[in-house]
Each structure stands twice: as C-alpha cells, then as structure tokens.
Design a protein around this motif. Sequence first.
Motif, PDB file in Angstrom:
ATOM      1  N   PHE A   1       0.142  19.534  18.074  1.00  0.00           N
ATOM      2  CA  PHE A   1      -0.202  20.003  19.411  1.00  0.00           C
ATOM      3  C   PHE A   1      -0.932  18.908  20.193  1.00  0.00           C
ATOM      4  O   PHE A   1      -1.789  18.225  19.645  1.00  0.00           O
ATOM      5  N   PRO A   2      -0.591  18.707  21.477  1.00  0.00           N
ATOM      6  CA  PRO A   2       0.264  19.514  22.353  1.00  0.00           C
ATOM      7  C   PRO A   2       1.665  18.944  22.568  1.00  0.00           C
ATOM      8  O   PRO A   2       2.316  19.260  23.573  1.00  0.00           O
ATOM      9  N   GLU A   3       2.159  18.100  21.670  1.00  0.00           N
ATOM     10  CA  GLU A   3       3.420  17.398  21.899  1.00  0.00           C
ATOM     11  C   GLU A   3       4.597  18.307  21.535  1.00  0.00           C
ATOM     12  O   GLU A   3       5.165  18.246  20.439  1.00  0.00           O
ATOM     13  N   GLY A   4       4.978  19.150  22.494  1.00  0.00           N
ATOM     14  CA  GLY A   4       5.961  20.188  22.240  1.00  0.00           C
ATOM     15  C   GLY A   4       7.375  19.702  22.018  1.00  0.00           C
ATOM     16  O   GLY A   4       8.171  20.396  21.379  1.00  0.00           O
ATOM     17  N   GLN A   5       7.712  18.503  22.509  1.00  0.00           N
ATOM     18  CA  GLN A   5       9.071  17.999  22.306  1.00  0.00           C
ATOM     19  C   GLN A   5       9.362  17.821  20.818  1.00  0.00           C
ATOM     20  O   GLN A   5      10.379  18.270  20.305  1.00  0.00           O
ATOM     21  N   GLU A   6       8.461  17.152  20.113  1.00  0.00           N
ATOM     22  CA  GLU A   6       8.658  16.939  18.681  1.00  0.00           C
ATOM     23  C   GLU A   6       8.604  18.249  17.916  1.00  0.00           C
ATOM     24  O   GLU A   6       9.361  18.467  16.963  1.00  0.00           O
ATOM     25  N   ALA A   7       7.718  19.141  18.310  1.00  0.00           N
ATOM     26  CA  ALA A   7       7.602  20.435  17.635  1.00  0.00           C
ATOM     27  C   ALA A   7       8.875  21.258  17.776  1.00  0.00           C
ATOM     28  O   ALA A   7       9.323  21.917  16.826  1.00  0.00           O
ATOM     29  N   TRP A   8       9.483  21.231  18.962  1.00  0.00           N
ATOM     30  CA  TRP A   8      10.734  21.970  19.167  1.00  0.00           C
ATOM     31  C   TRP A   8      11.856  21.373  18.318  1.00  0.00           C
ATOM     32  O   TRP A   8      12.644  22.093  17.706  1.00  0.00           O
ATOM     33  N   SER A   9      11.909  20.051  18.251  1.00  0.00           N
ATOM     34  CA  SER A   9      12.933  19.406  17.437  1.00  0.00           C
ATOM     35  C   SER A   9      12.801  19.790  15.971  1.00  0.00           C
ATOM     36  O   SER A   9      13.792  20.090  15.298  1.00  0.00           O
ATOM     37  N   GLU A  10      11.590  19.801  15.471  1.00  0.00           N
ATOM     38  CA  GLU A  10      11.384  20.152  14.073  1.00  0.00           C
ATOM     39  C   GLU A  10      11.680  21.628  13.798  1.00  0.00           C
ATOM     40  O   GLU A  10      12.184  21.980  12.730  1.00  0.00           O
ATOM     41  N   PHE A  11      11.383  22.484  14.760  1.00  0.00           N
ATOM     42  CA  PHE A  11      11.753  23.894  14.599  1.00  0.00           C
ATOM     43  C   PHE A  11      13.262  24.044  14.510  1.00  0.00           C
ATOM     44  O   PHE A  11      13.792  24.774  13.662  1.00  0.00           O
ATOM     45  N   ARG A  12      13.982  23.337  15.370  1.00  0.00           N
ATOM     46  CA  ARG A  12      15.442  23.440  15.332  1.00  0.00           C
ATOM     47  C   ARG A  12      15.997  22.877  14.031  1.00  0.00           C
ATOM     48  O   ARG A  12      16.953  23.414  13.458  1.00  0.00           O
ATOM     49  N   ARG A  13      15.409  21.804  13.545  1.00  0.00           N
ATOM     50  CA  ARG A  13      15.895  21.180  12.314  1.00  0.00           C
ATOM     51  C   ARG A  13      15.663  22.060  11.098  1.00  0.00           C
ATOM     52  O   ARG A  13      16.510  22.159  10.206  1.00  0.00           O
ATOM     53  N   THR A  14      14.494  22.702  11.028  1.00  0.00           N
ATOM     54  CA  THR A  14      14.089  23.387   9.800  1.00  0.00           C
ATOM     55  C   THR A  14      14.029  24.907   9.899  1.00  0.00           C
ATOM     56  O   THR A  14      14.061  25.593   8.882  1.00  0.00           O
ATOM     57  N   GLY A  15      13.878  25.433  11.128  1.00  0.00           N
ATOM     58  CA  GLY A  15      13.624  26.866  11.280  1.00  0.00           C
ATOM     59  C   GLY A  15      12.161  27.229  11.110  1.00  0.00           C
ATOM     60  O   GLY A  15      11.801  28.412  11.151  1.00  0.00           O
ATOM     61  N   TYR A  16      11.301  26.217  10.959  1.00  0.00           N
ATOM     62  CA  TYR A  16       9.869  26.444  10.765  1.00  0.00           C
ATOM     63  C   TYR A  16       9.073  25.723  11.852  1.00  0.00           C
ATOM     64  O   TYR A  16       9.497  24.683  12.350  1.00  0.00           O
ATOM     65  N   PRO A  17       7.905  26.270  12.181  1.00  0.00           N
ATOM     66  CA  PRO A  17       7.420  27.572  11.734  1.00  0.00           C
ATOM     67  C   PRO A  17       8.307  28.680  12.296  1.00  0.00           C
ATOM     68  O   PRO A  17       9.056  28.460  13.256  1.00  0.00           O
ATOM     69  N   LYS A  18       8.218  29.834  11.728  1.00  0.00           N
ATOM     70  CA  LYS A  18       9.004  30.959  12.216  1.00  0.00           C
ATOM     71  C   LYS A  18       8.366  31.470  13.505  1.00  0.00           C
ATOM     72  O   LYS A  18       7.254  31.982  13.496  1.00  0.00           O
ATOM     73  N   LEU A  19       9.078  31.282  14.599  1.00  0.00           N
ATOM     74  CA  LEU A  19       8.540  31.573  15.923  1.00  0.00           C
ATOM     75  C   LEU A  19       9.014  32.927  16.427  1.00  0.00           C
ATOM     76  O   LEU A  19      10.085  33.400  16.058  1.00  0.00           O
ATOM     77  N   PHE A  20       8.227  33.513  17.308  1.00  0.00           N
ATOM     78  CA  PHE A  20       8.648  34.744  17.980  1.00  0.00           C
ATOM     79  C   PHE A  20       9.891  34.455  18.818  1.00  0.00           C
ATOM     80  O   PHE A  20       9.990  33.403  19.465  1.00  0.00           O
ATOM     81  N   THR A  21      10.806  35.380  18.820  1.00  0.00           N
ATOM     82  CA  THR A  21      11.993  35.230  19.657  1.00  0.00           C
ATOM     83  C   THR A  21      11.646  35.539  21.103  1.00  0.00           C
ATOM     84  O   THR A  21      10.619  36.135  21.417  1.00  0.00           O
ATOM     85  N   VAL A  22      12.528  35.131  22.000  1.00  0.00           N
ATOM     86  CA  VAL A  22      12.351  35.388  23.423  1.00  0.00           C
ATOM     87  C   VAL A  22      12.436  36.891  23.686  1.00  0.00           C
ATOM     88  O   VAL A  22      13.249  37.593  23.083  1.00  0.00           O
TER      89      VAL A  22
END
Length: 540
Positions: free
Chosen positions: A464-485
Amino acid sequence: MKKIRFKLYTPLAAIALIAGTLGMSSCTKNFEKYNTDNTGLSEEDLKADFNFIGGFFPQIQSSIYFNFGNTTADFQLQQNLNADAYSGYLTAPHDFQSNQNNMSYKMIDGWNNSTFNLAYNNVMAPIYEIKRRGAQTIAPDFWAIALILKVEAMHRVTDVYGPIPYSSFGSGGTTSAYDPQSLVYDRFFKELDTANTTLTNFVKANPSLTPFAKFDMIYGGDYKQWIKFANSLRLRLAIRIAKRDGARAKVEGEKALADAGGLLEINKDNVKVSGFGLRHPLFTIVTAWSDCSMGAAMESFLVGYKDPRISKYFDHATAYAGKYKGIRIGSYITPKPDYTGYSIPAVNETKTFTNNTPIQLMVAAEVYFLRAEAALRGWAKPGGSAQELYEKGVSVSMGQWDADAVAISNYLADNTSKPIDYVDPRNAVNNAKATTSITIKWNEAGGFEEKLERIITQKWIAGFPEGQEAWSEFRRTGYPKLFTVVNNNSGGAVNTDIQIRRLPFPNTEYTSNKAEVEKAIQMLDDKKDSPGSRLWWDKP
C-alpha cells in the motif's frame, strides 16, 4: 498512436538545473512539443555535465506514478479510479456518471486513456530523445538508468492493457505496431541485462563517481542502489510470468537472486521518488476533492488482523468515531457528502500523506515476499526458506511503518485473527461475508496454495498504496481474496466472481492507430478488447 516527431528540444528541466533552481512545473509533458525551444540555448550549450541528456530524467522518474506536470486529475484516471480500486486498496466516495463508471465495470472510454498516454508522452518519448542524443555511447551509465526506468514504467502499462507498442516505438510514420505481451517481457529482461552489465562495469571502473546525482530523484546518483533496483525488478517480472512460462521465469528469477549486486533488503533501499517539486497526488485527491476512501478489503484485513500499520495507512472514519470504515467497490454511491465520512488515506492523524510525501514504486518488503514465493517454487538461492522470507517481509514492512519488535513478534505469532465481515452502515445491500479465513502465522504443514495465499496477502498489505502492482498480483494469483463488485454494469463483459482483468485499449488509439490496435486485439487470448479478457501471464 500519434505520429512521433523528434526535433532538437532544450528541456526546461535541464535549464532549471543549470540555473540552480529545482522547479519543474514549466517543463512540457507532451512529446509533440519537443520542437518548441524558446531558450536560445543549443544542444551544445547543454552538453556540459550531461545536462543535454540528464535534463529529461526528472520528467521520466516523476511520470511513472503520477505525472510530470503535477496534474492530479491525470493521475486520478491513470491509476486511482482503476487499479487502486480493483486492488481493494481504495475507492471513491463519489457517484461519478451516476455510478455508471469503471468502478462498476461500466468502462468510460475517456477514463482509459491516461495510463497509456502519460507513459508514452512522459516516459517513452523522452527516453527516445535521450537515445537520439547518443546516450548509449556518450553516457552509457545514463542510458542504463533510462532502461531501468523504461522497464519500471512500461511493465505497468502492459500489465494494464496486454499488447503494447514497444519494439517499434519511435520508428517513425503515423502508426506504431503492437508487440504481444510475451515479446514485451522478453525485451524487459534483455534491457535489464544491459542496464545491469553497464552499471556494474561502471562502478568497478569508477567506484567514487556519481555523474547522475543531480538528476536522480530516487538514489542520489548511487549506481549500486540502481543495480539492486534492477535485480529486484527482474525478480518481480520473473514471478509475474511464473504460471505462463515457468521455465523462463525460473531462469530470470534465479539470475536476479544470484547477482552479486544484490536486491532491495532494507527500507533505505526502497524505491521512492521525490524532489524537483513533485507532490503526492493522494494528498490533493483526499484533502481538496474528497474523492478517495479506504476500500472495504483493507478494512476487512487490517481490522481483522489488528494490524498496527492501519493507523499509518488510514484515518479513522469521521462518521463512526473510533472505527475504520471502508467502501466496497461498485457500491451505489449517493451524492456527496453522504459517503465522505468513511476512512480516508492518512492525511490528518498520522499524516502519512502530505504534499511532499515521496512516491513509492517498490519496497524491500515486496522483495522478501518475492523471494518467499521463489523458495516456495523451488528456485535456487532465494536466501532462506519460504517461512523465513515471509516473516522477514512482514518484519521489514512493519519496520517501514515504525512498529516495534514486540508488535512484530506478536503479529507473526497470531494464528487466530482473521479478516472480518464487511458491514456498510449506510446500505446493507453492500454487506459481505469475509472472503477468507487465512491467518497470519506461517503454517509449514499447509499446502502450496495456502502458503501462497499467506505470502500474497501480506505482500498486498505491505505494498500500500501502490495499487497497480497489487491489482496485477491479484490477477496473477487470486490473492488476497477480494470482495466482488456490488453492481456489475459491464453487460456481461466481466464475470463478477473472476473480476476485471484489464482496461480496454484507449479510444485515442482507435482514432489514430486503428489498424494496429485491431491487430493487437488478436494477440489477446480471447481476441476481444474486453475488460474481462485475460493478459498473457494471467493464466487461470
């Protein structure tokens, strides 16, 4: 892509450096204006002390996250209203376009341009001009820095769109051909090879010289630090492609792990951009516009884990005394000020975010989590076991935010705290059960996925707060498990459970580079320019 015209241009940043001033607001951000030299100085005048090359670097460094002109509205579209929200970090307490916007997957064409255009205008164009001026032979050490910055900036772009113009950039004409993402990554690794070799040789031959110092917004001209950054960036990119091309990932990752130049290890190594009048965009977005709040996922994990970093990341909600309260992505937001009493990035209580807060691109804690995953995957020489490196990553991140040894020890030993359910006190429709029961304490008896979830969850918190890298890692791994829209307005383009995978190509590309962007669409796995289309490395 717009036609690229490069003529001799005297960058005003360089003139400011010669004059001894550090203001940067007068320097143009548009590469098409490189032929508007009104200074009377020639390229020869600027060659003293490498100003004719170095003067471009403040623009490049400050345009990777945010942009050179300090126009916060551009950054809001570049990252804050897409990746920051898709990562679970932040969301806007604002009913943009009556809630028909990118945060509810109703993609607004004009919102999808900035990530692309800012990088090409403010990073790729000046780097091309540096190359045109002969940096590769005149100042190869400067060129090595340019390559590192180029990879850092453009991996963010390809990780948003997929195929991008890269190898053909600057070749002339009215169009630029796109490269498939696999080829873009291949070039990234080769460019990092060149940068590493060049800087390593320079340091050996000139151990006390720092010719880049006055242009350096990150490391003060210390090339040893730049080598660490290059190696760490290689490791990040190697891990990124591990599911798609495991053999190449292993080769590149082990190269980074074994390099004598080392990796980011302590918080003094963190890659943070500052100086030359650069301002942190979140401060303006939060304080002046009230357009940024805590994401519901951050509340769920940080409150559930009793994480001591929470007070460094966010202020308490003003509408709910003593509580941290986030907003779930895709919620139906009523007009301001209804949701503005929720938690916001820490501008008031701990004052983490000020106008002068350095902009974070990469931290040592991330590198320990990368190494932990490398150990988990069986790569050579990660420097410890997955558990040891995981715990070191948590400890270094905690130290970055001033947690003491007792707090760190207690946190790592916690095997009971879990993410909490999300409750929206304004609208129960937005409520959601916790997405996972993953705890903090390492469990060596757990399987690969449990261990990976633990590593990526803590990596997500530390980034945090670098959301670009965090989003990429979520897409790659599925983690952390985020709330859906909550409200998916994509018309079926995005699967709610899988969540958004990319931004569509900019509409400006359809008007100026139509034939090439249509070829690029065929490079995507599903051959659709859709927010639901997976990138090359985004293997299910």
